[in-house]
Design a protein around this motif. Structure first.
Motif, PDB file in Angstrom:
ATOM      1  N   ASN A 189     -17.174 -12.875 -10.872  1.00  0.00           N
ATOM      2  CA  ASN A 189     -16.666 -11.906 -11.922  1.00  0.00           C
ATOM      3  C   ASN A 189     -16.606 -10.312 -11.296  1.00  0.00           C
ATOM      4  OD1 ASN A 189     -16.311 -13.739 -13.588  1.00  0.00           O
ATOM      5  ND2 ASN A 189     -18.283 -13.609 -14.743  1.00  0.00           N
ATOM      6  N   GLY A 190     -16.306 -10.122 -10.029  1.00  0.00           N
ATOM      7  CA  GLY A 190     -16.091  -8.679  -9.362  1.00  0.00           C
ATOM      8  C   GLY A 190     -17.455  -8.347  -9.168  1.00  0.00           C
ATOM      9  N   VAL A 191     -18.547  -8.701  -9.079  1.00  0.00           N
ATOM     10  CA  VAL A 191     -19.834  -8.068  -8.759  1.00  0.00           C
ATOM     11  C   VAL A 191     -20.669  -8.983  -7.921  1.00  0.00           C
ATOM     12  CG1 VAL A 191     -22.182  -7.417  -9.860  1.00  0.00           C
ATOM     13  CG2 VAL A 191     -20.006  -6.849 -11.202  1.00  0.00           C
ATOM     14  N   ASN A 192     -21.293  -8.347  -6.784  1.00  0.00           N
ATOM     15  CA  ASN A 192     -22.142  -9.056  -6.068  1.00  0.00           C
ATOM     16  C   ASN A 192     -23.231  -9.712  -6.491  1.00  0.00           C
ATOM     17  OD1 ASN A 192     -22.052 -10.191  -3.373  1.00  0.00           O
ATOM     18  ND2 ASN A 192     -23.241  -8.315  -2.432  1.00  0.00           N
ATOM     19  N   HIS A 193     -23.478 -10.812  -6.785  1.00  0.00           N
ATOM     20  CA  HIS A 193     -24.746 -11.203  -7.395  1.00  0.00           C
ATOM     21  C   HIS A 193     -25.582 -11.856  -6.039  1.00  0.00           C
ATOM     22  CE1 HIS A 193     -22.576 -10.999 -11.009  1.00  0.00           C
ATOM     23  NE2 HIS A 193     -23.796 -11.139 -11.699  1.00  0.00           N
ATOM     24  N   ARG A 234     -18.887  -1.959 -12.920  1.00  0.00           N
ATOM     25  CA  ARG A 234     -18.491  -0.788 -13.692  1.00  0.00           C
ATOM     26  C   ARG A 234     -18.565  -1.050 -15.160  1.00  0.00           C
ATOM     27  NH1 ARG A 234     -13.116   1.399 -10.225  1.00  0.00           N
ATOM     28  NH2 ARG A 234     -14.704   1.929  -8.232  1.00  0.00           N
ATOM     29  N   ALA A 235     -18.483  -2.241 -15.620  1.00  0.00           N
ATOM     30  CA  ALA A 235     -18.320  -2.819 -17.005  1.00  0.00           C
ATOM     31  C   ALA A 235     -19.642  -2.392 -17.744  1.00  0.00           C
ATOM     32  CB  ALA A 235     -17.837  -4.205 -17.277  1.00  0.00           C
ATOM     33  N   GLN A 236     -19.499  -2.372 -19.157  1.00  0.00           N
ATOM     34  CA  GLN A 236     -20.844  -2.148 -19.994  1.00  0.00           C
ATOM     35  C   GLN A 236     -21.457  -3.392 -19.771  1.00  0.00           C
ATOM     36  OE1 GLN A 236     -22.208   0.446 -21.665  1.00  0.00           O
ATOM     37  NE2 GLN A 236     -20.656   1.728 -20.350  1.00  0.00           N
ATOM     38  N   PHE A 237     -22.685  -3.483 -19.931  1.00  0.00           N
ATOM     39  CA  PHE A 237     -23.596  -4.838 -20.153  1.00  0.00           C
ATOM     40  C   PHE A 237     -23.547  -5.210 -21.529  1.00  0.00           C
ATOM     41  CE2 PHE A 237     -26.690  -2.770 -16.879  1.00  0.00           C
ATOM     42  CZ  PHE A 237     -25.910  -2.888 -16.041  1.00  0.00           C
ATOM     43  N   SER A 238     -23.793  -6.640 -21.572  1.00  0.00           N
ATOM     44  CA  SER A 238     -23.784  -7.388 -22.678  1.00  0.00           C
ATOM     45  C   SER A 238     -24.428  -8.595 -22.611  1.00  0.00           C
ATOM     46  CB  SER A 238     -22.407  -7.363 -23.506  1.00  0.00           C
ATOM     47  OG  SER A 238     -21.598  -8.445 -22.938  1.00  0.00           O
ATOM     48  N   LYS A 270     -28.928   1.054 -19.792  1.00  0.00           N
ATOM     49  CA  LYS A 270     -27.607   0.510 -20.105  1.00  0.00           C
ATOM     50  C   LYS A 270     -28.082  -0.884 -20.769  1.00  0.00           C
ATOM     51  CE  LYS A 270     -24.112   0.029 -17.896  1.00  0.00           C
ATOM     52  NZ  LYS A 270     -23.171   0.055 -16.577  1.00  0.00           N
ATOM     53  N   ALA A 271     -29.131  -1.631 -20.073  1.00  0.00           N
ATOM     54  CA  ALA A 271     -29.555  -2.822 -20.643  1.00  0.00           C
ATOM     55  C   ALA A 271     -30.251  -2.899 -22.093  1.00  0.00           C
ATOM     56  CB  ALA A 271     -30.396  -3.490 -19.414  1.00  0.00           C
TER      57      ALA A 271
END
Length: 257
Positions: A6-10, A62-66, A182-183
């Motif tokens: 989803n666009g993030v390096n995990h 860049r997205a908000q966490f949820s 943010k978390a």
């Protein structure tokens, strides 16, 4: 190992062979908290654990966490690794992610194990997480580390295994303060979950010294999740994955047998 999801390096680990088990850590944690549990489970299962975005070695993006977006990341990792339906194990905030996945993507979740499971947040609890986020934004993690650590482990662990206290403190302070704040805000805004609709068999594990998610939370989860059972772990607090990894692994293996 690292993989784009989803666009993030995990950052993730994958060990063992057998039916899959996916491990999801909680707020301020990282996949390393599962090390002892994963080593035992991997004798019989294919174990996958990841750093959630904004935690450990995974980028925040860049997205908000949820709760929802973290669940989508876990589902994306499972798809990328071509995992079949798995036993999903969640600790604390990770328990909310696991519950959300059980409803949103039931085809991915065979069983649930919720450790220090979260059932609800009263308004004062939500406000406390918002306040924690504000403190960390303004003053950093050092401002709250010692108070947080005092309740994270049982008195027995603090007294007899001070090295565990020290390592947990180091892991906590290794968080990026902005991501941690943010978390906290994401956790305070966790959505209501229709637990009566969870159809997967569920094991609920809670420490007898857990102050963050006390037994009453687990008992409420038990009342709401149709097929569930409770196991209390003695001399354990919220971070029982570090205090009693062998006990947790044995309980999970017995549940899956």
């Amino acid at each position: 190992m690292f993989i784009q999801v989803n666009g993030v390096n995990h950052h993730y680990v994958s060990i063992g062979e057998g039916p899959p088990v996916v491990l999801i850590h909680g707020l301020g944690g990282a996949l390393d908290m599962w090390y002892g549990v994963a080593q035992v489970l991997s004798l019989h299962h294919h174990v996958v654990a990841l750093d959630l975005r904004g935690h450990g070695r995974t980028a925040p993006g860049r997205a908000q966490f949820s709760i929802k977006s973290w669940g989508q990341d876990v589902a994306g990792l499972m798809a990328a690794l071509e995992l079949p339906a798995a036993t999903v194990v969640g600790h604390s905030m990770g328990s909310l992610i696991a519950q959300q996945m059980a409803l949103a993507t039931p085809e991915l979740v065979d069983q649930l194990v919720l450790i220090g499971g979260i059932s609800y947040f009263e308004p004062p609890d939500k406000q406390a997480y918002e306040q924690r986020a504000k403190i960390v934004d303004e003053q950093g993690l050092d401002e709250i580390a010692d108070d947080w650590l005092a309740g994270a482990l049982s008195p027995r662990t603090h007294a007899r295994l001070p090295q565990v206290s020290g390592l947990l403190r180091h892991m906590f302070l290794s968080n990026d303060p902005r991501s941690y704040a943010k978390a906290c805000r994401a956790l305070s805004r966790a959505p209501a979950i229709e637990r009566e609709q969870i159809g997967q068999p569920t094991l609920l594990l809670v420490g007898d010294h857990d102050r963050s998610t006390p037994l009453r939370m687990t008992e409420q989860l038990h009342r709401q999740i149709p097929v569930s059972r409770v196991q209390v772990v003695p001399s354990a607090a919220h971070w029982m994955t570090l205090e009693h990894p062998d006990v947790l692994a044995a309980a999970i293996l017995q549940f899956l047998t």
